[in-house]
Design an enzyme around this catalytic site. Sequence first.
Site, PDB file in Angstrom:
ATOM      1  N   ARG A  39       9.354 -17.005 -13.997  1.00  0.00           N
ATOM      2  CA  ARG A  39       9.575 -18.406 -13.660  1.00  0.00           C
ATOM      3  C   ARG A  39      11.033 -18.542 -13.200  1.00  0.00           C
ATOM      4  O   ARG A  39      11.797 -17.596 -13.260  1.00  0.00           O
ATOM      5  CB  ARG A  39       9.291 -19.324 -14.856  1.00  0.00           C
ATOM      6  CG  ARG A  39      10.257 -19.143 -16.016  1.00  0.00           C
ATOM      7  CD  ARG A  39       9.915 -20.056 -17.167  1.00  0.00           C
ATOM      8  NE  ARG A  39      11.065 -20.268 -18.045  1.00  0.00           N
ATOM      9  CZ  ARG A  39      11.030 -20.939 -19.184  1.00  0.00           C
ATOM     10  NH1 ARG A  39       9.889 -21.452 -19.610  1.00  0.00           N
ATOM     11  NH2 ARG A  39      12.113 -21.098 -19.903  1.00  0.00           N
ATOM     12  N   GLU A  89      14.725 -26.794 -17.387  1.00  0.00           N
ATOM     13  CA  GLU A  89      15.789 -25.860 -17.761  1.00  0.00           C
ATOM     14  C   GLU A  89      16.458 -25.226 -16.543  1.00  0.00           C
ATOM     15  O   GLU A  89      16.436 -24.015 -16.347  1.00  0.00           O
ATOM     16  CB  GLU A  89      15.253 -24.774 -18.693  1.00  0.00           C
ATOM     17  CG  GLU A  89      14.774 -25.298 -20.028  1.00  0.00           C
ATOM     18  CD  GLU A  89      14.269 -24.211 -20.969  1.00  0.00           C
ATOM     19  OE1 GLU A  89      14.265 -24.425 -22.187  1.00  0.00           O
ATOM     20  OE2 GLU A  89      13.880 -23.121 -20.465  1.00  0.00           O
ATOM     21  N   GLU A 142      12.241 -30.116 -26.429  1.00  0.00           N
ATOM     22  CA  GLU A 142      11.534 -28.936 -26.922  1.00  0.00           C
ATOM     23  C   GLU A 142      12.133 -28.455 -28.231  1.00  0.00           C
ATOM     24  O   GLU A 142      13.354 -28.454 -28.405  1.00  0.00           O
ATOM     25  CB  GLU A 142      11.622 -27.776 -25.919  1.00  0.00           C
ATOM     26  CG  GLU A 142      10.850 -27.948 -24.637  1.00  0.00           C
ATOM     27  CD  GLU A 142      10.924 -26.695 -23.777  1.00  0.00           C
ATOM     28  OE1 GLU A 142      11.213 -25.597 -24.329  1.00  0.00           O
ATOM     29  OE2 GLU A 142      10.710 -26.795 -22.560  1.00  0.00           O
TER      30      GLU A 142
END
Length: 662
Positions: free
Chosen positions: A120, A159, A311
């Site tokens: 990712r 992020e 998170e």
Amino acid sequence: MRSRADVPSLADATRRRILFGGDYNPEQWPEETWPEDVRLMKDADVNSVTLGVFSWAKLEPRPGAREFGWLDRLMDLMDDSGIGVVLATPTSSPPPWMGRLHPETLPRDEDGRTEWWGGRQHFSHSSATYRRYAAAITEDLAARYAGHPALTLWHINNEYCTYDYGDEAAAAFRRWLRAKYGTLDALNAAWGTAFWSQGYDSWDGVLPPRRAHYLKNPSQVLDFRRFTSDMLLECYLAERDIVRRHTPHLPVTTNFMPLWSGQDAWRWAEEEDVVSVDLYPDPRDPLGAQSGALVQDMTRSQARGPWMLMEQAAGPVNWRGVNHPKPRGLNRLWSLQAVARGADAVCYFQWRQSRQGAEKFHSGMVGHAGEQGRTFQEVKALGAELRRIGPRVSGTPVTADIAILHDWHSWWAGDQAGRPSTEVDLPDVLRAWHRALWESRLTADFAHPGHDLSSYTCVLVPQLYLLTDSAIDNLLAYVHGGGTLVSGFLTGIADEDDRVRPGGMDARLRELFGIRTLHEWWPLEAGETVEYGDGLHGTLWSEEIEAAGTVDETVPYKGGELDGMPAVLRRGRAWYLSTLPEPEALGALLTRIAADAGVRPVLDGLPAGVEAVRRGELLFLLNHGREPVTVDVPGTHRDLLTEATVTDRTTLGRYGAVVLAP
């Protein structure tokens, strides 16, 4: 440009609740699972889920194609169930077809190696092609769901953390430098290119700090880190502005990683309606709670009020060498700690633990053990408690009389390869100073050195290697205005170009602290200490300082090369620490300085391991120990978690907590 008063906030999503839920990735599961998920969500008092974070390949399986049907059904299902949706733009993980068809969208590292798809964050922040595709999918998402009643908040990307040293990034870097410096002469002066024959005669010769034979130019590296933060911010702003155009009434966020060096979070926070963070302390770390408290205080300060825990893990993560689960009760305790320190949203990655993929061993709210597993049962109990206390907590402030100063540009500059000691790591220094306050139950904000500091009684500077002239003037004005300033070593050494100031420390700061001459830095080896005062010990660093005659107080080093020289100095209300005292000594000193300035702990006489935080009119008491403790709390209170009356004292069990209302 809209004023802050016109911008939607977290309160528009919470509506006097604490948001509770997490990333929901139902595309990993058969659609028949979705009703079961909703049943369990309702059972656990989940009121918010984040959808679509990693869904780009499903939403756009081929260039230009759109597959929104599954997301339509999910949005409707959430609305029918009374669960709000934080809708993400999926742009942190481009589909494989993008890299295959457009290899220029893939980032390159400092050695020129391509970062391929298969993980990712495989995108180049400077790629015009990537940005075009990202804008297109964001535009279509925003247009389709702008009026959907389930939508409560936008989550841009995820992020942000990519670096790129490739050719398109190099061109963007040159444009950024031209805008900053205007001329090559100005760039050469700022970068000190007279050293090692690095002078540039053409903009085409300026590159990112790629692999070099020896040490790289530190000012070039500093500017590249600034550039990278700005390029990522451009990506965020482009998507934010698209969704804001469609839904000006809804807040927008992107999630920070905790104390991460890749973003100037002060600047980013000014562009967010909601500041959110991901937080994963190690459950086996004896200082895990303090590490969490530091990030919570920093995020609250960036938000200037309530913030969002985007998170956390309900159990173990999957990326440490050994991934330990959270002991029974710790998930609840750390979640309540976040609320105590200003969080109005407590969320997780992720709702249901994955059965496949790189994070199948990362816990979820519903773990592999399912509904009957301990993890879900604890999540369910926590959801009920947050529902009960939400109306009394949501939107209320956490106030602090102490500020800790931190600046990303100073961190970037001080982290250069050729520094005096690689043992000095700024995050560790920040943690040491914050720990001293945390263990003394002294609540602190974080602030930028250029912020208005007048509301604080004490300002602490653990380390600010790089300080601009205006920031130094701000610190001087703060002290001259009656504030108490405490500074650690390696502060005020360099200007904004990482040029060492004459005398090795800014002359104005030397005068402020009562330092006539800074003769030499004496870094310490790992594990080495230096004695000072009455049997105290410093770590990490020491300095050969000659005090001025105007100094009011000194604590000298004892023995060795620095015998008799000041380890600690005070001139008026300005203190300077030329070493990092061991934890107990640093705590005692900062507590004494705070007390002399009129700052007291939240509650006196607390047992070891008990944290006390005031949020609004509520007092949170959190036991980070594994044994029960009794806490004296004068007066009569009501515990919002249990509705019990508490008179004069309360007992906190293992990882126990109370939320006391007057």
